[in-house]
Motif scaffolding. Sequence first.
Motif, PDB file in Angstrom:
ATOM      1  N   VAL A  16       0.868  -1.187   0.000  1.00 58.77           N
ATOM      2  CA  VAL A  16       0.000   0.000   0.000  1.00 58.77           C
ATOM      3  C   VAL A  16       0.901   1.232   0.000  1.00 58.77           C
ATOM      4  N   LEU A  17       0.674   2.117  -0.976  1.00 62.28           N
ATOM      5  CA  LEU A  17       1.465   3.351  -1.061  1.00 62.28           C
ATOM      6  C   LEU A  17       0.577   4.525  -0.649  1.00 62.28           C
ATOM      7  N   GLU A  18       1.008   5.301   0.322  1.00 66.71           N
ATOM      8  CA  GLU A  18       0.246   6.477   0.781  1.00 66.71           C
ATOM      9  C   GLU A  18       1.150   7.695   0.653  1.00 66.71           C
ATOM     10  N   LYS A  19       0.603   8.743   0.064  1.00 70.79           N
ATOM     11  CA  LYS A  19       1.491   9.882  -0.218  1.00 70.79           C
ATOM     12  C   LYS A  19       1.857  10.687   1.026  1.00 70.79           C
ATOM     13  N   HIS A  20       0.976  10.695   2.022  1.00 73.74           N
ATOM     14  CA  HIS A  20       1.270  11.494   3.225  1.00 73.74           C
ATOM     15  C   HIS A  20       2.108  10.693   4.225  1.00 73.74           C
ATOM     16  N   ALA A  21       2.640  11.418   5.215  1.00 70.94           N
ATOM     17  CA  ALA A  21       3.451  10.761   6.245  1.00 70.94           C
ATOM     18  C   ALA A  21       2.577  10.140   7.329  1.00 70.94           C
ATOM     19  N   ARG A  28     -11.941  14.138   6.158  1.00 71.15           N
ATOM     20  CA  ARG A  28     -12.285  12.819   5.644  1.00 71.15           C
ATOM     21  C   ARG A  28     -13.664  12.329   6.068  1.00 71.15           C
ATOM     22  N   GLY A  29     -14.303  12.964   7.031  1.00 63.63           N
ATOM     23  CA  GLY A  29     -15.551  12.394   7.552  1.00 63.63           C
ATOM     24  C   GLY A  29     -15.211  11.366   8.621  1.00 63.63           C
ATOM     25  N   ASP A  30     -16.171  11.128   9.488  1.00 62.65           N
ATOM     26  CA  ASP A  30     -15.866  10.340  10.699  1.00 62.65           C
ATOM     27  C   ASP A  30     -16.783   9.135  10.864  1.00 62.65           C
ATOM     28  N   GLU A 113       4.276   8.921  -2.974  1.00 63.53           N
ATOM     29  CA  GLU A 113       3.226   9.523  -3.801  1.00 63.53           C
ATOM     30  C   GLU A 113       3.311   8.968  -5.224  1.00 63.53           C
ATOM     31  N   VAL A 114       2.249   8.325  -5.645  1.00 61.71           N
ATOM     32  CA  VAL A 114       2.228   7.800  -7.016  1.00 61.71           C
ATOM     33  C   VAL A 114       2.142   8.990  -7.976  1.00 61.71           C
ATOM     34  N   VAL A 115       3.105   9.063  -8.878  1.00 61.25           N
ATOM     35  CA  VAL A 115       3.105  10.192  -9.809  1.00 61.25           C
ATOM     36  C   VAL A 115       2.868   9.738 -11.251  1.00 61.25           C
ATOM     37  N   GLY A 145      -6.234   1.429  -7.918  1.00 61.97           N
ATOM     38  CA  GLY A 145      -6.252   2.879  -7.733  1.00 61.97           C
ATOM     39  C   GLY A 145      -7.304   3.209  -6.689  1.00 61.97           C
ATOM     40  N   ALA A 146      -6.857   3.499  -5.460  1.00 57.13           N
ATOM     41  CA  ALA A 146      -7.789   3.885  -4.389  1.00 57.13           C
ATOM     42  C   ALA A 146      -7.358   5.260  -3.894  1.00 57.13           C
ATOM     43  N   ASP A 147      -6.973   6.111  -4.858  1.00 54.62           N
ATOM     44  CA  ASP A 147      -6.352   7.387  -4.505  1.00 54.62           C
ATOM     45  C   ASP A 147      -7.327   8.566  -4.553  1.00 54.62           C
ATOM     46  N   GLY A 148      -8.619   8.257  -4.317  1.00 53.30           N
ATOM     47  CA  GLY A 148      -9.573   9.316  -4.036  1.00 53.30           C
ATOM     48  C   GLY A 148     -10.010  10.141  -5.231  1.00 53.30           C
ATOM     49  N   ARG A 149     -10.586  11.311  -4.917  1.00 53.74           N
ATOM     50  CA  ARG A 149     -11.299  12.115  -5.925  1.00 53.74           C
ATOM     51  C   ARG A 149     -10.382  12.768  -6.943  1.00 53.74           C
ATOM     52  N   HIS A 150      -9.125  12.997  -6.545  1.00 50.85           N
ATOM     53  CA  HIS A 150      -8.220  13.648  -7.497  1.00 50.85           C
ATOM     54  C   HIS A 150      -7.183  12.643  -7.973  1.00 50.85           C
ATOM     55  N   LEU A 171     -17.639  24.721   3.442  1.00 53.39           N
ATOM     56  CA  LEU A 171     -16.556  25.322   4.226  1.00 53.39           C
ATOM     57  C   LEU A 171     -16.315  24.409   5.419  1.00 53.39           C
ATOM     58  N   TRP A 172     -15.072  24.212   5.764  1.00 51.92           N
ATOM     59  CA  TRP A 172     -14.673  23.190   6.746  1.00 51.92           C
ATOM     60  C   TRP A 172     -13.816  23.877   7.801  1.00 51.92           C
ATOM     61  N   MET A 173     -14.206  23.859   9.046  1.00 50.17           N
ATOM     62  CA  MET A 173     -13.495  24.626  10.090  1.00 50.17           C
ATOM     63  C   MET A 173     -13.734  23.981  11.466  1.00 50.17           C
ATOM     64  N   GLY A 282     -25.592  12.640   3.104  1.00 49.93           N
ATOM     65  CA  GLY A 282     -25.921  11.318   3.634  1.00 49.93           C
ATOM     66  C   GLY A 282     -24.754  10.673   4.361  1.00 49.93           C
ATOM     67  N   GLY A 283     -23.557  11.203   4.191  1.00 50.70           N
ATOM     68  CA  GLY A 283     -22.376  10.648   4.884  1.00 50.70           C
ATOM     69  C   GLY A 283     -22.158   9.181   4.563  1.00 50.70           C
ATOM     70  N   VAL A 284     -22.125   8.834   3.269  1.00 49.20           N
ATOM     71  CA  VAL A 284     -22.057   7.418   2.896  1.00 49.20           C
ATOM     72  C   VAL A 284     -20.844   7.054   2.034  1.00 49.20           C
ATOM     73  N   GLY A 285     -20.022   8.036   1.691  1.00 50.28           N
ATOM     74  CA  GLY A 285     -18.915   7.783   0.762  1.00 50.28           C
ATOM     75  C   GLY A 285     -17.894   6.800   1.303  1.00 50.28           C
TER      76      GLY A 285
HETATM   77  C1  LIG Z   1     -16.373  17.704   2.944  1.00 51.33           C
HETATM   78  C2  LIG Z   1     -16.607  16.230   2.841  1.00 51.33           C
HETATM   79  C3  LIG Z   1     -17.086  15.549   3.964  1.00 51.33           C
HETATM   80  C4  LIG Z   1     -17.368  14.194   3.880  1.00 51.33           C
HETATM   81  N1  LIG Z   1     -17.900  13.563   4.977  1.00 51.33           N
HETATM   82  C5  LIG Z   1     -18.195  12.252   4.889  1.00 51.33           C
HETATM   83  C6  LIG Z   1     -18.732  11.550   6.019  1.00 51.33           C
HETATM   84  O1  LIG Z   1     -18.948  12.102   7.097  1.00 51.33           O
HETATM   85  N2  LIG Z   1     -19.007  10.223   5.871  1.00 51.33           N
HETATM   86  C7  LIG Z   1     -18.776   9.558   4.696  1.00 51.33           C
HETATM   87  O2  LIG Z   1     -19.047   8.350   4.609  1.00 51.33           O
HETATM   88  N3  LIG Z   1     -18.251  10.196   3.629  1.00 51.33           N
HETATM   89  C8  LIG Z   1     -17.959  11.518   3.695  1.00 51.33           C
HETATM   90  N4  LIG Z   1     -17.430  12.142   2.604  1.00 51.33           N
HETATM   91  C9  LIG Z   1     -17.077  11.349   1.424  1.00 51.33           C
HETATM   92  C10 LIG Z   1     -15.837  10.498   1.757  1.00 51.33           C
HETATM   93  O3  LIG Z   1     -14.805  11.335   2.318  1.00 51.33           O
HETATM   94  C11 LIG Z   1     -15.277   9.765   0.550  1.00 51.33           C
HETATM   95  O4  LIG Z   1     -16.327   9.180  -0.210  1.00 51.33           O
HETATM   96  C12 LIG Z   1     -14.320   8.636   1.026  1.00 51.33           C
HETATM   97  O5  LIG Z   1     -13.288   9.179   1.825  1.00 51.33           O
HETATM   98  C13 LIG Z   1     -13.698   7.906  -0.175  1.00 51.33           C
HETATM   99  O6  LIG Z   1     -12.695   7.016   0.295  1.00 51.33           O
HETATM  100  P1  LIG Z   1     -11.467   6.611  -0.620  1.00 51.33           P
HETATM  101  O7  LIG Z   1     -10.640   5.672   0.193  1.00 51.33           O
HETATM  102  O8  LIG Z   1     -11.941   6.170  -1.947  1.00 51.33           O
HETATM  103  O9  LIG Z   1     -10.671   7.963  -0.874  1.00 51.33           O
HETATM  104  P2  LIG Z   1      -9.932   8.928   0.179  1.00 51.33           P
HETATM  105  O10 LIG Z   1     -10.571   8.836   1.516  1.00 51.33           O
HETATM  106  O11 LIG Z   1      -9.826  10.233  -0.499  1.00 51.33           O
HETATM  107  O12 LIG Z   1      -8.489   8.267   0.314  1.00 51.33           O
HETATM  108  C14 LIG Z   1      -7.537   8.365  -0.727  1.00 51.33           C
HETATM  109  C15 LIG Z   1      -6.169   8.104  -0.125  1.00 51.33           C
HETATM  110  O13 LIG Z   1      -5.203   8.052  -1.172  1.00 51.33           O
HETATM  111  C16 LIG Z   1      -4.101   8.925  -0.846  1.00 51.33           C
HETATM  112  N5  LIG Z   1      -3.579   9.410  -2.107  1.00 51.33           N
HETATM  113  C17 LIG Z   1      -4.158  10.283  -2.956  1.00 51.33           C
HETATM  114  N6  LIG Z   1      -3.377  10.464  -4.045  1.00 51.33           N
HETATM  115  C18 LIG Z   1      -2.283   9.671  -3.877  1.00 51.33           C
HETATM  116  C19 LIG Z   1      -1.118   9.417  -4.661  1.00 51.33           C
HETATM  117  N7  LIG Z   1      -0.929   9.999  -5.852  1.00 51.33           N
HETATM  118  N8  LIG Z   1      -0.189   8.539  -4.190  1.00 51.33           N
HETATM  119  C20 LIG Z   1      -0.380   7.903  -2.996  1.00 51.33           C
HETATM  120  N9  LIG Z   1      -1.464   8.129  -2.202  1.00 51.33           N
HETATM  121  C21 LIG Z   1      -2.416   8.993  -2.640  1.00 51.33           C
HETATM  122  C22 LIG Z   1      -4.716  10.024   0.018  1.00 51.33           C
HETATM  123  O14 LIG Z   1      -3.747  10.672   0.821  1.00 51.33           O
HETATM  124  C23 LIG Z   1      -5.731   9.205   0.833  1.00 51.33           C
HETATM  125  O15 LIG Z   1      -5.151   8.623   1.967  1.00 51.33           O
HETATM  126  C24 LIG Z   1     -17.140  13.496   2.665  1.00 51.33           C
HETATM  127  C25 LIG Z   1     -16.625  14.169   1.551  1.00 51.33           C
HETATM  128  C26 LIG Z   1     -16.371  15.528   1.628  1.00 51.33           C
HETATM  129  C27 LIG Z   1     -15.851  16.247   0.400  1.00 51.33           C
END
Ligand SMILES: Cc1cc2nc3c(=O)[nH]c(=O)nc-3n(C[C@H](O)[C@H](O)[C@H](O)COP(=O)(O)OP(=O)(O)OC[C@H]3O[C@@H](n4cnc5c(N)ncnc54)[C@H](O)[C@@H]3O)c2cc1C
Length: 386
Positions: A16-21, A28-30, A113-115, A145-150, A171-173, A282-285
């Motif tokens: 498993v490769l994670e870009k952060h330390a 991330r949601g809780d 960090e996967v580039v 590829g489990a590297d999220g939205r971007h 807005l997140w604070m 819905g907090g379901v992602g």
């Molecule tokens: C503001 C906000 C609030 C949310 N609140 C909730 C909530 O309360 N409950 C809920 O269920 N969902 C919530 N969601 C949605 C939820 O966060 C996502 O659906 C969920 O985190 C997706 O999980 P994932 O593992 O696919 O991606 P992520 O959680 O985004 O994990 C991706 C991982 O990959 C790593 N990564 C990214 N790019 C690279 C790279 N190039 N190389 C190596 N590592 C990399 C990141 O650091 C991260 O650790 C929220 C979303 C937003 C925008």
Amino acid sequence: MMAGYLLARAGVDVIVLEKHADFFRDFRGDTIHPSTLEVMHELGLLEEFLKLPHQEVRELRGIFNGQPVVMADFSRLPTRCKFIAFMPQWDFLNFLAAHAKRFPSFTLRMQHEVVDLLFDNERVVGVRAKTPESDREVYADLVIGADGRHAITHTRAKLQLQEFGVPIDALWMRLSKREDDPPQSLGFFQHGKLLVLLDRGDYFQVGFVIPKGGFDQIKKRGLPALHSDIVAIAPFLHDRITELDDWEKIKLLTVQINRLKKWCREGLLCIGDNAHAMSPAGGVGINLALQDAIATANLLATKLRTRAVSVLELEEVQRRREWPTKVIQTMQAFIHRHVVTGRSSGSDDKLPFLPRLLIWFPFLRGIAARLIGLGPRPEHVRSPEM
Ligand SMILES: Cc1cc2nc3c(=O)[nH]c(=O)nc-3n(C[C@H](O)[C@H](O)[C@H](O)COP(=O)(O)OP(=O)(O)OC[C@H]3O[C@@H](n4cnc5c(N)ncnc54)[C@H](O)[C@@H]3O)c2cc1C
């Protein structure tokens, strides 16, 4: 992390490769859902997991224009845990990582960090990762590829993305918590606006929904105007709202809903937000991403132990997980159109139609609990343990 855990548990060599330390991201949601807690039980980890600090939320309550409404009641779910466990996601990830490390075939590399992807003709055969020391190439029979939205993985693989417009950003604070605060309600709805408070022990993680692209306008109006918008929705915050005394303390999170047309190509499978970015509605992602990981291990673990898998086999994951994703994303789009728009609806109705329905027909709270707590097709662990 969940896919890595399950595949390593089945005897597949995993890195498993994670870009952060570390995993300490506060955006991330809780939420750990009943279906995920069921999976933790299936893995024999539930008892230890629930020893971590968490809160058990048995019904989701929203305050609609000052009036409390129960939106989802988890008490009748056919699961061992009839609650959502609220726990910072970094605790969950650290817990899984610690347990995964017991498997000899599991490796976690932080600050990798996967580039880029590595190709052999049309097949993905690995990734290039940037580390503090140097660039590294990691070769694999399958890249997940489990590297999220971007995600860099689906971009480099040129997988086509369908965007479904979302009218809101968030807005997140943080604001401090006081002992005499009213009992926790997750969301404060006010004529199209929404304030979310996540209880993180000694502070609230606050999400405030705004119209998409509206942050510059909010900045122009100034901090006092934002303060009064928030206090108008949750008046008990008036004594601490000035803690937000700098725009640096307020992060803009852009909300997206999208889906890849194809979740895979030879040597690569995309899951979670990478394959389908979820709105926070819905907090379901998190739950959906975890279910993708469990389905991936169920369908592929045994095969991966001995050989690379074909595109046809990877497509089975998409076939299994795509319709639950579509159902949830359609539900989220509906919420954005009709319940939370980030703009004042101008309506005088004390209670909008949807919460009114939940009061009139309490059984609907059970249906909402199933959709949120389990999801349309909850996955169970079927992958083997070696
Ligand atoms: C503001 C906000 C609030 C949310 N609140 C909730 C909530 O309360 N409950 C809920 O269920 N969902 C919530 N969601 C949605 C939820 O966060 C996502 O659906 C969920 O985190 C997706 O999980 P994932 O593992 O696919 O991606 P992520 O959680 O985004 O994990 C991706 C991982 O990959 C790593 N990564 C990214 N790019 C690279 C790279 N190039 N190389 C190596 N590592 C990399 C990141 O650091 C991260 O650790 C929220 C979303 C937003 C925008």
